[in-house]
Design a protein around this motif. Structure first.
Motif: not given
Length: 667
Positions: A199-213, A216-222
């Motif tokens: 809803n409120d984020c227009t910039f990319p957010v990164l993390s290479a080592n968070v997973y499993g949620s 929130m899906k890697p490569n989709e939400h970050y």
């Protein structure tokens, strides 16, 4: 102008990199760019329209499965190529902050409101307006953009309670270019965070080592990494999140996990560097490694795989200009210019304290195709000012306090003020009256919280016991709270929601454990070793975090700490539970209310089987409370206390503000 890039021309731009033992990434163009094992897909992505990027490419894939050996794209034209001529210069200026914790505007009835973020916005706008033709100005966050101010309440605790993600909304409007996931992003659960991102984020957010949620899906939400193109310069970004302090294992998201940031960076770095002219590592992992004393920790704190470990791992791979923009440990680095101690294995480490008190500034002169040759950099810090409207213009210190000229008034009015308006009723609401603050004012609370009994902690724990009569699972016998969770005290007179929020700003839920008397005895013995000992007090900044996990308890637990000659000798004696000697109830079961931070293992404060640390001498093992059986109530600790204060109306000795010698400390 974009020129078509082929696999041959791509490799020609990067084949000169001598990566040693690291795998040389190849570039592949194919119809299906879905990455396979060992690959990253280069995917064009939208960037913040108010930011500085010309083009943005997310690098998507699994950064944890092994070294990245190839980057794939469906269209070779959609690739940031090496566009600058040999030796052509660009000045890359990185304006950065970390650990804002939603301290966008700090409210104070007497001093006036301090507009921290709007001060930063003014500095960034001026830097962009004054930039030279060959200068690039980027605006970055190193994570922990949530938890710590009243603005958190706009996130809500469930999807239907969400109003706005205040931090991400403000950053988007301010032109932030990119951020990284910090551990406190997950305090209200990944589902609430995802809603904020969507809803409120227009910039990319990164993390290479968070997973499993599950939310929130890697490569989709970050994404693990990104490459941005600005004025022909390719800037690579890698995001890393601490594996120590992120709230994993919660019932609402049991599969959320954080892998080692060192493993992730070793897999990723060569590939990101191969498609970049300069690399920026956004590390929300903390300054140092292992046990390290810095920043908000007044004594040694568990950092784990922090920035030193990252630099040691990635240093041998670095062939181009690289910088690590750090966060998590709330430390001020390079305060007087570049400190050579912060050039670790060729990697420049930076950090800008916390809560918007400084804007970090890194200027890098980069010569195309020269690697680290011709790379020059400088660092500085720009402090923000606190407000004190009581100081008159004739006072010599007047200019050191925030004035309207110091912040972007238009931004504050247009972006921050509407969010404040949504909070006004809750912020200003008087929830009770403090009759006497002798034992609970800020000075007394800060002095007491690490060294013995605390009246404010007593009040909180005893109040939670009373509230527990309405808990879904029934009343509890005892309650606890960690000393570092008491951020300030309260003062005589009306008490607002805002003021109580400042006392306990962290998003702790209530978890109830079943413990035997014998387990509580062991629990108290372990707690005895965490006390800040008299000989340590004089050399310790009590306003900082003494991160050794010392706990306060409700009145049903009474005991004595005998200090002995060292922490290892400290022990709990004369223990009574609900008036009975501990020896009589060793097999009896009791219900203990925990705040989430401790029930999940205390993270860096070690209630998880790891050594206590936090400056405690010796390798003393902690008790692992995660092995206990917990009932997750779904209740928020702070909200339960506020509800009780509203009902009792007055905070006084009669309603639980007292020191009753439930804990005595003796030599």
């Amino acid at each position: 102008m974009t020129t078509k890039i082929t696999r041959r021309s791509f490799l020609a731009t990067s084949s000169s990199l001598a990566l040693g033992a690291a795998i040389m990434p190849s570039f592949v163009i194919r119809a299906n760019a879905t990455p396979k094992a060992g690959e990253l897909a280069m995917v064009p992505a939208p960037h913040n329209p108010k930011g500085a990027f010309d083009r943005l490419f997310l690098l998507k894939g699994d950064a944890l499965g092994g070294p990245i050996s190839a980057i794939v794209s469906e269209n070779g034209e959609q690739v940031p190529e090496a566009a600058l001529k040999e030796g052509e210069q660009r000045v890359l200026r990185l304006l950065h902050f970390n650990d804002m914790h939603n301290h966008l505007t700090e409210f104070h009835g007497k001093r006036g409101d301090t507009h921290r973020f709007s001060q930063i916005v003014k500095m960034v706008k001026e830097a962009k307006a004054n930039a030279q033709e060959n200068e690039i100005v980027l605006f970055l966050s190193a994570g922990d953009d949530h938890t710590g101010s009243i603005f958190d309440e706009l996130m809500g605790w469930a999807p239907d309670e969400f109003v706005v993600d205040a931090g991400y909304r403000a950053y988007s409007e301010a032109g932030l270019d990119i951020s990284v996931l910090g551990n406190h992003e997950f305090d209200r659960g990944a589902e609430q965070l995802r809603i904020g991102l969507e809803n409120d984020c227009t910039f990319p957010v990164l993390s290479a080592n968070v997973y499993g949620s599950d939310h929130m899906k890697p490569n989709e939400h970050y994404a693990p990494a990104a490459v941005a193109e600005v004025k022909g310069l390719r800037i690579g970004f890698i995001g890393l999140t601490t594996a120590i302090d992120t709230r994993v294992g919660q019932p609402s998201d049991p599969n959320l996990a954080v892998a080692s940031p060192v493993d992730a960076i070793k897999n990723l770095y060569p590939a990101v560097e191969a498609v970049s002219d300069v690399v920026v590592i956004l590390s929300h992992c903390g300054y140092g490694k292992g046990q390290h004393a810095s920043g908000k920790a007044a004594t040694a704190r568990t950092i784990g795989d922090g920035d030193f470990a990252i630099a040691e791992a990635v240093g041998p791979m670095i062939k181009k200009p690289a910088v690590l923009v750090g966060g998590h440990s709330h430390i001020l680095l390079n305060e007087e210019g570049l400190d050579q101690g912060n050039m670790v294995n060729g990697l420049l480490l930076t950090q800008a304290l916390a809560h918007g008190k400084y804007l970090g500034d890194i200027s890098m002169s980069v010569a195309a195709h020269k690697g680290q040759d011709g790379w020059f950099n400088s660092v500085t810090l720009h402090p923000t000012k606190k407000r004190d409207q009581r100081v008159g213009a004739d006072d010599p210190s007047f200019a050191s306090y925030e004035q309207p000229a110091d912040y972007d008034v238009a931004f504050e009015d247009a972006v921050i003020a509407p969010m404040v308006a949504k909070l006004d009723e809750k912020l200003a609401e008087v929830i009770g009256t403090v009759s006497d603050d002798t034992l609970v004012n800020t000075k007394r609370t800060i002095a007491d919280r690490y060294v013995g009994e605390s009246a404010l902690a007593n009040f909180m724990n005893d109040t939670l016991i009373k509230q527990s009569s309405t808990f879904p699972g029934g009343a509890v016998d005892f309650a606890l709270f960690n000393a570092t969770g008491l951020s300030t005290g309260i003062h005589k007179g009306p008490l607002t929601f805002r003021q109580w929020f400042d006392v306990m700003p962290y998003a702790d839920a209530v978890h109830v454990a079943t413990m035997t008397g014998a387990q509580i005895r062991d629990f108290l013995n372990n707690n005895a070793k965490r006390l800040l000992r008299p000989e340590e007090v004089e050399g310790t900044d009590l306003t900082g975090f003494v991160s050794r996990g010392f706990l306060h308890f409700s009145s049903g637990i009474r005991y004595q700490i005998v200090l002995g000659n060292s922490a290892a000798e400290a022990k709990a004696v004369n223990i009574t539970l609900q008036g009975k000697p501990i020896e009589e109830v060793l097999d009896q079961e009791f219900k203990m209310a925990f705040n989430t931070y401790i029930s999940l293992g205390g993270f860096g404060e070690s209630w998880n089987g790891k050594p206590i640390g936090g400056g405690v001498a010796g390798d003393i093992p902690s008790m692992d409370v995660r092995k206990l059986t917990f009932n997750h109530t779904g209740l928020v600790y702070r909200n339960e206390i506020i509800a009780a204060i509203r009902e009792m109306k007055f905070i006084s000795p009669e309603t639980g503000v007292l020191l009753d010698e439930r804990l005595r400390v003796t030599a």
